[in-house]
Design an enzyme around this catalytic site. Structure first.
Site, short mmCIF file in Angstrom:
data_model
loop_
_atom_site.label_atom_id
_atom_site.label_comp_id
_atom_site.label_asym_id
_atom_site.label_seq_id
_atom_site.Cartn_x
_atom_site.Cartn_y
_atom_site.Cartn_z
N HIS A 156 0.83 -1.22 0.00
CA HIS A 156 0.00 0.00 0.00
C HIS A 156 0.86 1.26 0.00
CE1 HIS A 156 -3.28 -2.74 1.28
NE2 HIS A 156 -2.37 -3.25 2.06
N ASN A 285 14.67 16.32 -13.59
CA ASN A 285 13.44 15.53 -13.69
C ASN A 285 13.67 14.13 -14.28
OD1 ASN A 285 11.96 17.72 -12.74
ND2 ASN A 285 11.76 18.57 -14.81
N GLU A 290 9.26 8.71 -16.80
CA GLU A 290 7.88 9.19 -17.03
C GLU A 290 7.41 8.88 -18.45
OE1 GLU A 290 7.83 13.34 -15.96
OE2 GLU A 290 8.52 12.90 -13.94
#
Ligand code: ARG
Length: 459
Positions: A156, A285, A290
């Protein structure tokens, strides 16, 4: 507009119709496979006496030249032809005259395109497998280096129990190993040759289908000509396996993004695999991770698209099937690109052992082991669970870890605790005692690493 089938028509095709119908804009991607298939076909026609040996040789030489000319840029694939099959045949006729007109004897574009797509996909299966193997090498290398690197394992996205970086990486090793197995399965099932299926019902020429199959590296010919021209299962299987690879890469990317965040700082992505912001000078980044996560959607899309295209097609060939190409090509390039970029990012990534250790140590990841300590001293597990729950609450109030409490504080919660509790709940003990195969304990991990090494050196 140049076509192979003008004979029964009295009018020119409407320009818009021609453009809508044409596939040369994308099927030129497999010009090599198209020529390779034609060479095998003509070799067989020559051997069977359907063409003379001389005619066959002339055509083969010319096809080889066409291939070389396309490769070195001397021959441009022009969109004045409907598809790559027409382009190659028209060029051949242009260069050889009447002999060139014999290439298409005993063949249809239906079995031709079925062959080209299969040859092209087979190559993608092999290339994808090879890239997966390289990725597995990188992962295994990290596993070997980090058998003792303790980090929190999560459920979780909450700290759960201490594990090691080797163990975490090992999970991805298993996933990408299964992805390779899927590539192998697809190869085994798809490696049969549809050439000779004709338009749908085979042909009256005495073709030797075993021979063309063998020349093209197939196990044998496909056994039903209707299925031969209209089967795209192998492509659906490839896109499905590619989707699973992307799903794995996407999960891994998500973890890298989280680990690389300012809050976690478990890893640092190399400068070569990061990008900056045009306005915020401090930013570095994780764009590659991504993008890999983002591109997953295109590959799933290709799978859904082809499944949908195929679902309503009656036997045998229908033009809908031309739609199998563009999205599949995109998915093939995407999955290969993502595996190799991800691999480069992973291989150059730095792991911050201290941060990982501190995170595991500070998050009550040893609470289960503290409960197990009580169980080993005669407390029933359910009671032990309750006691440790109260202990954790006390620690949170005091802003301390379990092993930062004094024995007196511990005893106030349960008299069963003794001095040896501290040893029993240390991160090192929690990890090293987990020794069932597949668990993070060093001895179990080393065994699994040995299996992984053996697996990678198999071929
Ligand atoms: N461009 C076609 C395709 O990709 C080739 C086969 C054409 N066959 C036909 N009967 N029109 O499917």
């Amino acid at each position: 507009m140049a076509q192979l089938w003008g004979g029964r028509f009295t009018k020119e095709t409407d320009k818009l119709v021609y453009n809508f119908n044409a596939s040369i804009g994308f099927d030129q991607k497999f010009y090599k496979q198209d020529i390779e298939g034609s060479i095998a076909h003509v070799t067989m026609l020559g051997k069977q006496g359907i063409l003379t040996e001389e005619e066959a040789n002339q055509i083969i030489d010319c096809l080889c030249k066409i291939c070389a000319d396309v490769e070195n840029g001397e021959l441009e694939i022009r969109d004045t032809y409907e598809d790559i099959h027409s382009f190659v045949e028209a060029t051949l006729i242009d260069r050889l005259g009447d002999v060139g007109k014999k290439l298409h004897t005993g063949r249809s574009r239906n079995d031709q395109v079925a062959l080209d797509m299969r040859l092209y996909t087979r190559l993608q299966v092999l290339e994808t497998d090879e890239l997966l193997k390289e990725l597995l090498e990188t992962i295994l290398h990290i596993m070997e280096e980090h058998v003792d690197t303790i980090m929190p394992g999560f459920t979780h996205l909450q700290k759960a129990q201490p594990i090691t970086l080797a163990h975490h990486m090992g999970a991805y090793f298993e996933m990408f190993k299964r992805d390779r197995q899927r590539m192998h399965d697809i190869y085994e099932r798809m490696n049969y040759c549809p050439l000779g299926s004709g338009a749908l019902a085979g042909t009256t020429y005495p073709l030797d289908r075993e021979m063309t199959a063998q020349l093209l590296g197939f196990y044998g010919p496909t056994l039903n000509s209707m299925d031969g021209v209209s089967d795209r299962d192998y492509l659906i299987e490839f896109l499905s396996a590619a989707s699973t690879i992307m799903m794995h890469l996407s999960r891994f990317s998500e973890e890298v993004i989280i680990w690389n965040s300012n809050e976690y700082q478990f890893v640092e992505i190399d400068d070569a695999y990061s990008t900056g912001s045009s306005i915020m000078p401090q930013k570095k980044n994780p764009d590659i991770a991504e993008l890999v996560r983002g591109k997953t959607g295109r590959v799933y899309g290709a799978l859904m698209s082809l499944l949908t295209t195929m679902k309503g097609i009656p036997l045998a060939y229908n033009k809908d099937m031309q739609e199998d190409k563009e999205l599949s090509f995109d998915a093939m390039d995407t999955v290969k690109g993502c595996i190799s970029l991800f691999n480069g990012m992973l291989a150059t990534m730095k792991f911050n052992k201290e941060r990982m250790y501190a995170s595991a140590n500070g998050g009550f990841t040893n609470a289960t082991d503290a409960a197990d300590y009580l169980v080993n001293h005669g407390v029933p597990f359910r009671d032990a669970h309750g006691i440790i729950g109260r202990l954790v609450l006390y620690c949170i109030e005091q802003n301390k870890a379990i092993d930062e409490l004094s024995l007196a504080e511990l005893k106030a919660i349960s008299p069963v605790f003794e001095e040896d509790l501290f040893e029993a709940v240390s991160m090192e003990t929690c990890v090293s005692k987990r020794l069932t195969i597949g668990a993070p304990g060093q001895d179990a991990m080393k065994q699994v690493i040995e299996y992984a090494r053996a697996y990678l050196s198999e071929e």
